[in-house]
Design a protein around this motif. Structure first.
Motif, PDB file in Angstrom:
ATOM      1  N   ARG A   1       3.890   5.481  -5.749  1.00 43.43           N
ATOM      2  CA  ARG A   1       3.800   5.506  -7.217  1.00 43.43           C
ATOM      3  C   ARG A   1       2.841   6.590  -7.689  1.00 43.43           C
ATOM      4  O   ARG A   1       3.123   7.303  -8.651  1.00 43.43           O
ATOM      5  CB  ARG A   1       3.356   4.148  -7.758  1.00 43.43           C
ATOM      6  CG  ARG A   1       4.467   3.149  -7.903  1.00 43.43           C
ATOM      7  CD  ARG A   1       4.069   1.930  -8.715  1.00 43.43           C
ATOM      8  NE  ARG A   1       2.860   1.275  -8.247  1.00 43.43           N
ATOM      9  CZ  ARG A   1       2.821   0.337  -7.307  1.00 43.43           C
ATOM     10  NH1 ARG A   1       3.932  -0.065  -6.729  1.00 43.43           N
ATOM     11  NH2 ARG A   1       1.677  -0.203  -6.945  1.00 43.43           N
TER      12      ARG A   1
ATOM     13  N   ARG B   1       2.159   1.653  -3.505  1.00 39.57           N
ATOM     14  CA  ARG B   1       1.094   2.173  -4.375  1.00 39.57           C
ATOM     15  C   ARG B   1       0.933   3.678  -4.204  1.00 39.57           C
ATOM     16  O   ARG B   1       0.827   4.428  -5.180  1.00 39.57           O
ATOM     17  CB  ARG B   1      -0.224   1.454  -4.062  1.00 39.57           C
ATOM     18  CG  ARG B   1      -1.353   1.838  -4.995  1.00 39.57           C
ATOM     19  CD  ARG B   1      -2.574   1.015  -4.696  1.00 39.57           C
ATOM     20  NE  ARG B   1      -3.512   1.872  -3.974  1.00 39.57           N
ATOM     21  CZ  ARG B   1      -4.734   1.519  -3.645  1.00 39.57           C
ATOM     22  NH1 ARG B   1      -5.179   0.315  -3.914  1.00 39.57           N
ATOM     23  NH2 ARG B   1      -5.529   2.356  -3.023  1.00 39.57           N
TER      24      ARG B   1
ATOM     25  N   SER C   1      -3.488   4.848   1.666  1.00 38.56           N
ATOM     26  CA  SER C   1      -3.364   4.645   0.228  1.00 38.56           C
ATOM     27  C   SER C   1      -4.716   4.699  -0.483  1.00 38.56           C
ATOM     28  O   SER C   1      -4.852   5.334  -1.531  1.00 38.56           O
ATOM     29  CB  SER C   1      -2.683   3.293  -0.032  1.00 38.56           C
ATOM     30  OG  SER C   1      -2.538   3.066  -1.407  1.00 38.56           O
TER      31      SER C   1
ATOM     32  N   TYR D   1       0.838  -1.204   0.000  1.00 38.27           N
ATOM     33  CA  TYR D   1       0.000   0.000   0.000  1.00 38.27           C
ATOM     34  C   TYR D   1       0.873   1.254   0.000  1.00 38.27           C
ATOM     35  O   TYR D   1       0.535   2.250  -0.641  1.00 38.27           O
ATOM     36  CB  TYR D   1      -0.948  -0.003   1.198  1.00 38.27           C
ATOM     37  CG  TYR D   1      -1.856  -1.198   1.192  1.00 38.27           C
ATOM     38  CD1 TYR D   1      -2.949  -1.259   0.334  1.00 38.27           C
ATOM     39  CD2 TYR D   1      -1.618  -2.287   2.030  1.00 38.27           C
ATOM     40  CE1 TYR D   1      -3.775  -2.372   0.303  1.00 38.27           C
ATOM     41  CE2 TYR D   1      -2.436  -3.398   2.005  1.00 38.27           C
ATOM     42  CZ  TYR D   1      -3.509  -3.438   1.138  1.00 38.27           C
ATOM     43  OH  TYR D   1      -4.312  -4.536   1.105  1.00 38.27           O
TER      44      TYR D   1
END
Length: 85
Positions: free
Chosen positions: A20, A17, A67, A14
């Motif tokens: 990113r 993610r 996230s 998470y």
């Protein structure tokens, strides 16, 4: 650009993610690795109103959540305006 802070742990999907998504937005957050716990973990819990999961994300000092919360802000078209503040 807004100041973005993120509390993470090693090997957290998470966290990856969220990182990113922030990178895609051109944001380099201040990352606090709390894998080993310590005072920064306690600080995160206090700042995140008792939430203990990672990541915990703050934009200009405002807690936006984890996230999924960050992804929802993006889907709702609200993330860009927060980041440009």
């Amino acid at each position: 650009m807004a100041r973005v802070e993120i509390y993470t742990k090693a090997f957290c999907p998470y966290c990856s993610r969220a990182m990113r998504l922030l990178a895609k937005k051109g944001v380099e957050p201040e990352e606090y690795d709390i894998t080993m716990g310590g005072p920064q973990r306690a600080e995160m819990i206090q700042r995140a109103n008792g939430r203990t999961t990672v990541p915990q994300i703050f934009i200009d000092g405002q807690h936006v959540g984890g996230s999924d919360d960050l992804a929802n802000l993006e889907m709702d078209g609200k993330l860009d305006s927060l980041l440009k503040a």
